[in-house]
Design a protein around this motif. Structure first.
Motif, PDB file in Angstrom:
ATOM      1  N   PRO A   5       0.833  -1.207   0.000  1.00  0.00           N
ATOM      2  CA  PRO A   5       0.000   0.000   0.000  1.00  0.00           C
ATOM      3  C   PRO A   5       0.864   1.251   0.000  1.00  0.00           C
ATOM      4  CG  PRO A   5      -0.720  -1.554   1.688  1.00  0.00           C
ATOM      5  CD  PRO A   5       0.575  -2.052   1.160  1.00  0.00           C
ATOM      6  N   VAL A   7       0.682   3.869   1.794  1.00  0.00           N
ATOM      7  CA  VAL A   7       1.078   4.350   3.121  1.00  0.00           C
ATOM      8  C   VAL A   7       2.299   3.605   3.628  1.00  0.00           C
ATOM      9  CG1 VAL A   7      -1.189   5.179   3.782  1.00  0.00           C
ATOM     10  CG2 VAL A   7      -0.600   2.788   4.204  1.00  0.00           C
ATOM     11  N   SER A 194      -0.909  -1.331  14.307  1.00  0.00           N
ATOM     12  CA  SER A 194      -1.435  -1.437  12.939  1.00  0.00           C
ATOM     13  C   SER A 194      -1.820  -0.085  12.354  1.00  0.00           C
ATOM     14  CB  SER A 194      -2.655  -2.359  12.936  1.00  0.00           C
ATOM     15  OG  SER A 194      -3.675  -1.838  13.781  1.00  0.00           O
ATOM     16  N   GLU A 195      -1.913   0.938  13.210  1.00  0.00           N
ATOM     17  CA  GLU A 195      -2.348   2.259  12.746  1.00  0.00           C
ATOM     18  C   GLU A 195      -1.187   3.232  12.550  1.00  0.00           C
ATOM     19  OE1 GLU A 195      -6.527   1.969  15.293  1.00  0.00           O
ATOM     20  OE2 GLU A 195      -4.768   2.956  16.132  1.00  0.00           O
ATOM     21  N   GLU A 198      -0.481   4.559   8.947  1.00  0.00           N
ATOM     22  CA  GLU A 198      -1.557   5.462   8.529  1.00  0.00           C
ATOM     23  C   GLU A 198      -1.383   6.848   9.149  1.00  0.00           C
ATOM     24  OE1 GLU A 198      -6.454   5.300   8.308  1.00  0.00           O
ATOM     25  OE2 GLU A 198      -5.400   4.203   9.878  1.00  0.00           O
ATOM     26  N   ILE A 199      -1.029   6.883  10.436  1.00  0.00           N
ATOM     27  CA  ILE A 199      -0.810   8.164  11.112  1.00  0.00           C
ATOM     28  C   ILE A 199       0.384   8.886  10.519  1.00  0.00           C
ATOM     29  CG2 ILE A 199      -0.115   9.193  13.309  1.00  0.00           C
ATOM     30  CD1 ILE A 199      -1.832   7.097  14.700  1.00  0.00           C
ATOM     31  N   GLU A 201       1.659   8.650   7.516  1.00  0.00           N
ATOM     32  CA  GLU A 201       1.326   9.150   6.185  1.00  0.00           C
ATOM     33  C   GLU A 201       0.470  10.414   6.271  1.00  0.00           C
ATOM     34  OE1 GLU A 201       0.802   8.875   1.831  1.00  0.00           O
ATOM     35  OE2 GLU A 201       2.279   8.186   3.294  1.00  0.00           O
ATOM     36  N   ALA A 202      -0.532  10.377   7.145  1.00  0.00           N
ATOM     37  CA  ALA A 202      -1.427  11.537   7.277  1.00  0.00           C
ATOM     38  C   ALA A 202      -0.675  12.757   7.785  1.00  0.00           C
ATOM     39  CB  ALA A 202      -2.582  11.194   8.221  1.00  0.00           C
ATOM     40  N   ILE A 214      -7.608  11.154  11.180  1.00  0.00           N
ATOM     41  CA  ILE A 214      -7.394   9.749  11.540  1.00  0.00           C
ATOM     42  C   ILE A 214      -8.088   9.422  12.858  1.00  0.00           C
ATOM     43  CG2 ILE A 214      -5.650   8.068  12.237  1.00  0.00           C
ATOM     44  CD1 ILE A 214      -5.740   8.565   9.247  1.00  0.00           C
ATOM     45  N   GLU A 217     -11.767   9.079  12.344  1.00  0.00           N
ATOM     46  CA  GLU A 217     -12.087   7.827  11.664  1.00  0.00           C
ATOM     47  C   GLU A 217     -11.979   6.642  12.617  1.00  0.00           C
ATOM     48  OE1 GLU A 217      -9.418   7.753   8.362  1.00  0.00           O
ATOM     49  OE2 GLU A 217     -10.522   9.282   7.218  1.00  0.00           O
ATOM     50  N   GLN A 218     -10.972   6.657  13.483  1.00  0.00           N
ATOM     51  CA  GLN A 218     -10.812   5.566  14.443  1.00  0.00           C
ATOM     52  C   GLN A 218     -11.968   5.529  15.444  1.00  0.00           C
ATOM     53  OE1 GLN A 218      -6.949   5.760  16.254  1.00  0.00           O
ATOM     54  NE2 GLN A 218      -5.860   5.593  14.308  1.00  0.00           N
TER      55      GLN A 218
END
Length: 732
Positions: A5, A7, A194-195, A198-199, A201-202, A214, A217-218
């Motif tokens: 992916p 990210v 696992s997050e 994502e954090i 990248e954001a 984020i 969304e969580q």
């Protein structure tokens, strides 16, 4: 071949970049987070933010109970004479105060059983156990069903997403209908492994707004799972379910202003300038100028701070635009959802309110939208002190309105009879004046300890005194208790008297968790409210303050939490202060010193007029940024000294003549130069710290203070302060 992916590609690029640098420690952390290396969990034992609802006056938040699936919360399943009942377990005794004061829940009989689940709002925080939503609901329902109905109260203070486990276990109680009033504690304090990507990248692409997205969304993902799990289970058991959407005190609870976190390069400088201009314009009544500048601030920070939003709300209030005021206050409530360092107050964010509405309707559950209910009750006005005691905990009037609506829905669901909630209200639902008085006094303490205004603190003090005269002695003892710094809490005669005089509310919400502090705003509000009632508390307060705290008798450590909490320390500065104390001796690179997150740092000390004062200050500029800059020292609003400091620690002795000092509390402020804002680099560091359980520096640091004391000075002939620089000091 499967491609990774985007990210993860970005995260891998970050690791490669760090690998080429000298920061091997950061490299190892990133590899552990990504799962490439096995190693010990880097997360700390305690979250930095989160629910502090049991931490009203300074204690530590209670950890969630490890649920036994055979139990219902703290009540243990027992089979006696072939019947199943639930008895409070001794193993959970430390948690008893968080639940209903009920020793046993009997087996289901012939009565219609109504289940009430939720968190501290449903618990009746600051009123319980003397008065709570369950007892009000029971009274209302008995007026329609007689004695053939019972409300089972399984609400728990400090309940988070674990409410699904409580709700599923509570099906063993065989309810005929259930009400869930929750959502104020649904927040994310620490990211899961696992997050992390994502954090990362954001944050790299969007900055702080990326973290905010984020987090929302969580919360939405976890909240939907909670609602769906509960709704599905209750549907399978044929139990009707009523969801209540919480509301927030939009008018009277204000999160304290904080500086903006790291923004796009150089945007922090413009933001600070606009903030000063907007506040000045608002003070001068230039509403349109204030609004223009606040809107520009909002463009810059994208709504991740409350400052611009509160200014816009105040402008809307001045223009009698209630709906715009509501919009900006709701945005302010949601603004800091991203900040795990915030000494956070529970609240039901917009994302939580909307997911409850959407998922409840999808499951065809009944819904009581408390924001709309309160709007109807207030005839369109915004919710404030009439319906709330603090940010989310309701006043007795708020409890009555909410439970009347809940009772109306229960009656309609069970009997198909429509009974407007307004018809279910009545004077028989109010608490005693003594309990109302103590709840108001506790609310005053709560507001005073969470950076709220003098005006609202004074309101609750005056309200408490108007309700019951016995609060007078509680207040006088509280002045003595907080101001006698030399007497430990548990050895104080004042505490013993409060325990004897007060109801169980004082024992539950105050004596067990209060921490000593100078309490500038709160004790002044108490003294003024007492004076208005014809009682002289001011003289006693001033006398004890001088006797216990005057620099004439002993040196004052201005960085001690007892004193620093009465300055203008932001929640983030206090969080850092508490964090360094909590993890003392376990820090790897952080020093135990004060970090200034505003251009101005204000501290207080006690002295007497005419008494010369010596300030001893060891400070420096942040290690990243300016090599040197000028700081100024201001005493009681009057500039006194300017001096040059750099990145290395330097110490200063400043002698103030007696004529610059006043009786009682004195304010000394350190004004820092505007730093260079290296936003991208600093946010990268903050991300790694956030994801490894370390303190994340999301906010620019203006200066650092290693030590700051006030003591009696030498008599000087001039009214100009005498400044002496000590040799530069080597400190960790």
């Amino acid at each position: 071949m499967n491609r990774p992916p985007e990210v993860l590609k970005s995260f891998a690029n970050r690791m490669a970049h760090v690998a080429l640098s000298d920061d091997a420690v950061q490299m190892l952390r990133l590899m552990r987070l990504s799962g490439f290396l096995k190693g010990p969990n880097q997360h700390s034992d305690q979250p930095l933010g989160g629910d502090v609802v049991t931490d009203v006056f300074g204690g530590s938040p209670d950890k969630p109970l490890q649920w036994n699936p055979g139990n219902v919360g703290i009540w243990e399943r027992k089979i006696e004479n072939g019947k199943v009942s639930f008895v409070r377990s001794r193993e959970t005794m430390k948690e008893w105060h968080l639940w209903a004061n009920v020793g046993r829940i009997e087996a289901k009989g012939t009565k219609t059983r109504v289940l009430l689940l939720g968190e501290s709002v449903a618990r009746g925080y600051l009123y319980d156990p003397e008065y709570n939503p369950a007892s009000v609901l029971q009274t209302i329902l008995e007026s329609h069903f007689g004695s053939e109905i019972e409300v089972i109260d399984v609400a728990r203070t400090s309940l988070h997403f674990e409410i699904s486990e409580v709700a599923l276990g509570a099906l063993q109680l065989e309810p005929d209908i259930a009400i869930i009033f929750a959502g104020n504690n649904w927040s994310v304090t620490e990211p899961q492994p696992s997050e992390i990507a994502e954090i990362d990248e954001a944050l790299s692409k969007e900055g702080i707004t990326g973290i905010k997205r984020i987090m929302e969304e969580q919360i939405a993902r976890k909240g939907r799972r909670v609602v769906n799990d509960i709704a599905s289970a209750y549907e399978s058991h044929g139990v009707p379910l009523i969801w209540m959407v919480p509301e927030y005190d939009l008018v009277d609870w204000r999160d304290p202003f904080t500086n903006a976190p790291y923004l796009a390069e150089n945007a922090n400088v413009e933001w600070l300038m606009l903030l000063d201009q907007a506040r000045q314009a608002l003070r001068e009544g230039d509403i349109y100028s204030a609004k223009e500048r606040a809107l520009r601030m909002l463009e810059i920070d994208h709504g991740v701070t409350v400052a611009a939003l509160y200014i816009l709300a105040d402008c809307s209030h001045q223009l009698n635009d209630v709906e715009s005021e509501r919009k900006y206050l709701e945005l302010a409530r949601d603004a800091t959802i991203w900040d795990s360092t915030r000494a956070g107050m529970p609240r039901c964010y917009s994302v939580t309110q909307e997911l409850i509405r959407t998922e409840a309707r999808r499951h065809k559950n009944q819904l009581i939208d408390v924001p709309g209910l309160f709007k109807e009750h207030l005839q369109g006005e915004l919710p404030g002190r009439r319906l709330f005691l603090d940010y989310c905990h309701m006043s007795s009037e708020g409890i009555q309105v909410a439970m009347a609506a809940a009772a109306s829905e229960v009656i309609r669901t069970l009997t198909q009879v429509e009974t407007p909630w307004q018809m279910l209200m009545g004077d028989h639902l109010v608490p005693s004046r003594e309990i109302e008085a103590e709840a108001s006094f506790l609310a005053a303490i709560h507001h005073g300890h969470w950076w709220q205004s003098y005006e609202i603190v004074r309101h609750y003090c005056s309200r408490a005194l108007s309700m019951s005269a016995h609060v007078t002695d509680l207040m006088l003892d509280y002045i003595e208790l907080q101001t006698r710094y030399s007497v430990p809490m548990r050895m104080s005669e004042s505490e013993d008297r409060m325990l004897t005089l007060g109801s169980p509310l004082i024992r539950r919400y105050f004596l067990g968790t209060n921490s000593k502090r100078l309490d500038k705003v709160l004790l002044d509000a108490i003294a003024d409210a007492l004076a208005e009632a014809g009682i002289d508390g001011r003289q006693r307060l001033d006398h004890v303050r001088c006797e216990e705290h005057s620099v004439r008798f002993a040196e004052t450590n201005l960085l001690d939490y007892y004193y620093a909490s009465s300055g203008n320390q932001s929640p983030q500065e206090v969080a850092w202060m508490v964090w360094t104390q909590q993890y003392k001796g376990r820090l790897s690179y952080e020093g135990e010193y004060h970090r200034a997150l505003w251009p101005e740092s204000i501290f207080v000390f006690v002295s007497e007029a005419g008494c010369p004062v010596r300030l001893s200050l060891t400070c420096r500029l942040p290690r990243s940024g300016l090599n040197d800059g000028v700081i100024s020292i201001v005493l009681n609003g009057r500039p006194q000294v300017e001096t040059l400091i750099g990145k290395g620690w330097s110490s200063w002795e400043i002698e103030f003549p007696g004529e610059t000092v006043r009786d009682g509390l004195n304010e000394v402020s350190v004004n820092w130069p505007i730093p260079q804002f290296s936003s991208r680099a600093e946010l990268e560091k903050a991300t790694v710290n956030l994801c490894t359980g370390r303190f994340p520096d999301f906010y620019p640091i203006f200066g650092e203070i290693h030590s700051f004391t006030a003591s009696q000075g030498q008599q000087v002939l001039s009214n100009v302060p005498v400044v002496q620089e000590e040799a530069a000091v080597e400190l960790a």
